[in-house]
Design an enzyme around this catalytic site. Structure first.
Site, PDB file in Angstrom:
ATOM      1  N   TRP A 103       0.820  -1.218   0.000  1.00  0.00           N
ATOM      2  CA  TRP A 103       0.000   0.000   0.000  1.00  0.00           C
ATOM      3  C   TRP A 103       0.845   1.255   0.000  1.00  0.00           C
ATOM      4  CZ3 TRP A 103      -4.456  -0.614  -1.965  1.00  0.00           C
ATOM      5  CH2 TRP A 103      -5.186  -1.789  -1.756  1.00  0.00           C
ATOM      6  N   ASP A 173      -1.730   6.680   6.330  1.00  0.00           N
ATOM      7  CA  ASP A 173      -2.810   5.815   5.845  1.00  0.00           C
ATOM      8  C   ASP A 173      -3.094   4.809   6.959  1.00  0.00           C
ATOM      9  OD1 ASP A 173      -4.354   3.823   4.755  1.00  0.00           O
ATOM     10  OD2 ASP A 173      -3.009   3.352   3.085  1.00  0.00           O
ATOM     11  N   LYS A 197     -12.223  -1.608   5.961  1.00  0.00           N
ATOM     12  CA  LYS A 197     -11.357  -2.557   6.646  1.00  0.00           C
ATOM     13  C   LYS A 197     -11.827  -2.737   8.089  1.00  0.00           C
ATOM     14  CE  LYS A 197      -9.096  -2.831   2.927  1.00  0.00           C
ATOM     15  NZ  LYS A 197      -7.920  -2.159   2.478  1.00  0.00           N
TER      16      LYS A 197
END
Ligand SMILES: *Cc1c(COP(=O)(O)O)cnc(C)c1O
Length: 362
Positions: A103, A173, A197
């Site tokens: 990511w 993030d 998530k």
């Protein structure tokens, strides 16, 4: 089991608290006497504005968000934030990124389209199995920010200590760890998380941004939706927002407050993760890949000695009522995502299953 629900170890979209789903079910046909489902409501109606305002207020309380930060709900999931962060915060056209896995790499690729990316630290040399030392990075004076992916969902690592940004703005993030533990918002300039998530339904990100970073002097040719100032000035309702996701996330914020807040949640999460890691550490068949001090509390990655055996584990786990134990296709192996809503009994059941599998495949 009450609803015959499976223990779903998906990395996202992922489990939601049963109590929240029940409330949503009960309010489905007629929300609080409005005669409508939240899906059918005008986002300009008082009843919906109340839902939105309560969600923001509850999140502020839950995370102890200081008054000089703004909470935004923005569509485009997590991915749009890779671009928005760089497009809005790169004033000098330069930022430092910590490369910790899949990511972070995606964020780096998007930022490179906007300006210069300096890799302050990386764990590429060992397949992103650890968090690199970020205590003394080379950060140019004019770098606009330092960026981290605080929990790498695919690799299974987490920052247990924030980097030393040497006075620069920290951008994080938090998608796969959002609301999993207390966090001192003032340490960051901007925190963002895709909500599917650990919070609610997919398709939205929560952005917590320090007000002075919401730039007014931004390139007027930038698409209007990409400017934080658009969303900030309109209280996340410049256009029709993801009303459903805001409603569901609001329910989860309230649920976490009732549970005792993020300290309590963190305690429960650490306890769950310990059950699984303790087993993996004692097992001869299953091995963890991540350096112990950098292990994620949310995404537990592990593997056997072969791809074939990994596949056999997944197959047997599905037959036993567990879902989504397969590792991400880019790294293989196995992964159990044990977010806030995964009950401890799910982790205990998984360990029992893995123990049994190991005993039967000696
Ligand atoms: C899932 C994820 C994203 C991307 O979210 P989408 O909503 O699928 O775009 C970004 N960062 C992290 C850490 C993630 O886990």
């Amino acid at each position: 089991m009450k609803y015959e629900r499976s223990f779903n170890f998906s990395a996202g979209p992922a489990m939601m608290p049963e109590k929240v789903l029940e409330e949503i079910r009960d309010e489905m046909m007629n929300y609080h006497g409005s005669g409508m489902c939240v899906m059918e409501m005008s986002h300009r109606s008082k009843v919906f504005i109340d839902i939105y305002e309560q969600a923001v207020a509850d999140l502020k309380k839950l995370m102890n968000i200081p008054d000089n930060y703004k909470v935004l709900f923005i569509q485009g999931g997590g991915t749009l934030q890779f671009s928005m962060v760089a497009m809005n915060l790169m004033k000098n056209g330069k930022a430092v990124y910590v490369e910790t896995g899949s990511w972070a790499k995606k964020a780096i690729a998007e930022a490179k389209k906007v300006g210069e990316v300096i890799i302050g630290a990386t764990s590429k040399d060992d397949n992103f199995s650890y968090i690199p030392d970020c205590s003394d990075m080379d950060i140019p004076e004019d770098a606009d920010y330092v960026y981290i992916c605080e929990n790498e969902t695919i690799n299974g690592t987490t920052f247990h200590k924030l980097p030393n940004t040497k006075g620069h703005i920290l951008v994080s993030d938090q998608s796969s760890m959002f609301l999993s533990r207390p966090c001192n918002v003032a340490d960051y300039g901007l925190i963002w998380g895709g909500v599917q998530k650990n919070v609610g339904p997919a398709g939205m990100a929560v952005v917590i941004i320090r007000e002075d970073l919401i730039r007014e002097d931004i390139d007027p040719n930038m698409p209007i939706y990409m400017m934080y100032k658009t969303h900030a000035a309109a209280d996340s309702m410049y256009n029709t927002p993801n009303c459903w996701a805001i409603y569901c996330c609001g329910k989860v914020f309230k649920y976490l407050l009732d549970l005792g807040g993020l300290e309590k949640m963190a305690e429960m999460n650490e306890h769950k993760a310990k059950i699984l890691y303790d087993f993996l550490d004692s097992s001869k068949m299953f091995k963890t890949v991540v350096r112990p001090e950098d292990r994620s509390v949310m995404n537990v990655t592990f593997r056997t000695e072969s791809d074939e055996l990994d596949k056999a584990v997944v197959k047997a786990s599905e037959a036993a009522g567990f879902d989504n134990l397969k590792g991400h296709k880019s790294v293989g192996g196995l992964r159990a995502s044990i977010y806030n809503a995964m009950p401890e009994e799910g982790v205990v059941a998984l360990v029992d299953f893995l123990k049994k599998f190991e005993a039967e495949h000696k």
